[in-house]
Design a protein around this motif. Structure first.
Motif, mmCIF file in Angstrom:
data_model
loop_
_atom_site.group_PDB
_atom_site.id
_atom_site.type_symbol
_atom_site.label_atom_id
_atom_site.label_comp_id
_atom_site.label_asym_id
_atom_site.label_seq_id
_atom_site.Cartn_x
_atom_site.Cartn_y
_atom_site.Cartn_z
ATOM 1 N N LEU A 212 -57.867 -10.114 59.654
ATOM 2 C CA LEU A 212 -58.578 -10.159 58.375
ATOM 3 C C LEU A 212 -60.088 -10.033 58.581
ATOM 4 N N LYS A 213 -60.587 -10.693 59.603
ATOM 5 C CA LYS A 213 -62.025 -10.629 59.894
ATOM 6 C C LYS A 213 -62.467 -9.196 60.148
ATOM 7 N N TRP A 214 -61.726 -8.486 60.991
ATOM 8 C CA TRP A 214 -62.118 -7.126 61.336
ATOM 9 C C TRP A 214 -61.823 -6.148 60.207
ATOM 10 N N TYR A 215 -60.854 -6.466 59.370
ATOM 11 C CA TYR A 215 -60.575 -5.608 58.217
ATOM 12 C C TYR A 215 -61.813 -5.492 57.331
ATOM 13 N N ARG A 216 -62.509 -6.589 57.159
ATOM 14 C CA ARG A 216 -63.711 -6.580 56.314
ATOM 15 C C ARG A 216 -64.776 -5.649 56.883
ATOM 16 N N SER A 217 -64.826 -5.540 58.214
ATOM 17 C CA SER A 217 -65.791 -4.638 58.848
ATOM 18 C C SER A 217 -65.336 -3.188 58.795
ATOM 19 N N LEU A 218 -64.028 -2.978 58.864
ATOM 20 C CA LEU A 218 -63.487 -1.625 58.961
ATOM 21 C C LEU A 218 -63.326 -0.942 57.615
ATOM 22 N N ARG A 219 -63.040 -1.723 56.580
ATOM 23 C CA ARG A 219 -62.757 -1.142 55.272
ATOM 24 C C ARG A 219 -63.937 -0.294 54.804
ATOM 25 N N SER B 24 -61.069 10.319 69.820
ATOM 26 C CA SER B 24 -62.359 10.305 69.129
ATOM 27 C C SER B 24 -62.462 9.105 68.198
ATOM 28 N N GLY B 25 -61.323 8.697 67.613
ATOM 29 C CA GLY B 25 -61.324 7.518 66.754
ATOM 30 C C GLY B 25 -61.635 6.251 67.529
ATOM 31 N N LEU B 26 -61.085 6.142 68.739
ATOM 32 C CA LEU B 26 -61.358 4.960 69.563
ATOM 33 C C LEU B 26 -62.829 4.914 69.952
ATOM 34 N N ALA B 27 -63.417 6.066 70.270
ATOM 35 C CA ALA B 27 -64.850 6.108 70.572
ATOM 36 C C ALA B 27 -65.672 5.693 69.362
ATOM 37 N N ARG B 28 -65.255 6.117 68.195
ATOM 38 C CA ARG B 28 -65.958 5.728 66.968
ATOM 39 C C ARG B 28 -65.905 4.220 66.771
ATOM 40 N N LEU B 29 -64.752 3.624 67.012
ATOM 41 C CA LEU B 29 -64.620 2.171 66.900
ATOM 42 C C LEU B 29 -65.539 1.470 67.895
ATOM 43 N N HIS B 30 -65.560 1.963 69.120
ATOM 44 C CA HIS B 30 -66.377 1.349 70.162
ATOM 45 C C HIS B 30 -67.864 1.456 69.868
ATOM 46 N N PHE B 31 -68.325 2.677 69.636
ATOM 47 C CA PHE B 31 -69.772 2.922 69.659
ATOM 48 C C PHE B 31 -70.432 2.900 68.278
ATOM 49 N N SER B 32 -69.685 3.199 67.239
ATOM 50 C CA SER B 32 -70.274 3.167 65.901
ATOM 51 C C SER B 32 -70.040 1.829 65.207
ATOM 52 N N LEU B 33 -68.875 1.232 65.458
ATOM 53 C CA LEU B 33 -68.525 -0.007 64.771
ATOM 54 C C LEU B 33 -68.616 -1.235 65.665
ATOM 55 N N GLY B 34 -68.837 -1.016 66.961
ATOM 56 C CA GLY B 34 -69.069 -2.146 67.862
ATOM 57 C C GLY B 34 -67.875 -3.037 68.079
#
Length: 228
Positions: free
Chosen positions: A61-68, A111-121
């Motif tokens: 739930l915590k990360w959902y708020r960041s990802l949405r 590319s999605g995993l890289a986006r999660l790592h580097f853009s969303l931390g």
């Protein structure tokens, strides 16, 4: 009150696919199959996993708020925190990347995993290709209960786990898929790739590499990573 019909789902071992008045929903029961996380105990020096069902739900739930709105994830409809933690989310119509023979699906995962790592931390801890659904040209993330804040070492761990689970779950073309995902990840990472590659060479990751169940796989992975 909605009346729903549910059946076992191939999405995850802890999920049911339900139809409620014409809407497809996924019901995730965190109390099921929790024992599987016990196999991660030896890897605690590299990545600390969450073991309690409630803890895993709260983390998701915590990360959902960041990802949405920032990354393709399904909408959460409802959740229950209690003796039996549950989450109800929308169904993503597509194909689990773990089942796909389409290299584009694996490239989208990388590319999605890289986006999660580097853009969303964030890192996932469990970037199982079955946790990504390939739909409309994107790799939707549908399971992120073990997510954590980004560090280069944890990002490197994600790549090792991705390779290990791909080799376990995918078709005989598995190494072609590992190469497609890793190459796409490296391209999307840009200048940040060097910090992850350096972490892959760390002593802890080399000693606790999940690919070491087959040393030849581990050697092949490191050769591939260094060649990118």
């Amino acid at each position: 009150m909605r009346e729903c019909s549910c059946r076992g789902s191939g999405l995850t071992t802890s999920s049911l696919l339900c139809s409620c008045r014409g809407e497809d929903l996924v019901v995730k029961d965190y109390s099921r199959k929790g024992v599987k996380w016990l196999i991660t105990l030896p890897y605690a020096p590299v990545y600390r996993y969450i073991y309690s069902p409630e803890g895993r739900l709260r983390n998701e739930l915590k990360w959902y708020r960041s990802l949405r709105g920032a990354y393709p994830v399904p909408r959460i409809v409802a959740y229950c925190i209690g003796e039996k933690p549950l989450l109800i989310r929308e169904y993503v119509d597509g194909e689990p990347v773990s089942n796909s023979l389409d290299e584009d699906a694996w490239k989208a995962l990388g590319s999605g995993l890289a986006r999660l790592h580097f853009s969303l931390g964030m890192v996932l801890g469990d970037p199982n290709p079955g946790n990504f659904i390939y739909s409309l040209g994107e790799a939707w993330l549908v399971d992120f209960e073990q997510a954590d804040d980004y560090t280069p070492q944890k990002a490197a761990w994600d790549l090792l786990v991705l390779a290990a689970t791909t080799i376990t779950l995918a078709s005989p073309l598995k190494w072609r898929f590992v190469e497609a995902a890793l190459s796409s990840y490296r391209e999307a990472a840009g200048d940040r790739w060097s910090e992850v590659l350096e972490s892959l060479g760390g002593v802890r990751l080399k000693l606790l590499n999940p690919l070491l169940v087959s040393p030849l796989h581990a050697l092949r992975f490191y050769r591939l990573a260094r060649s990118l």
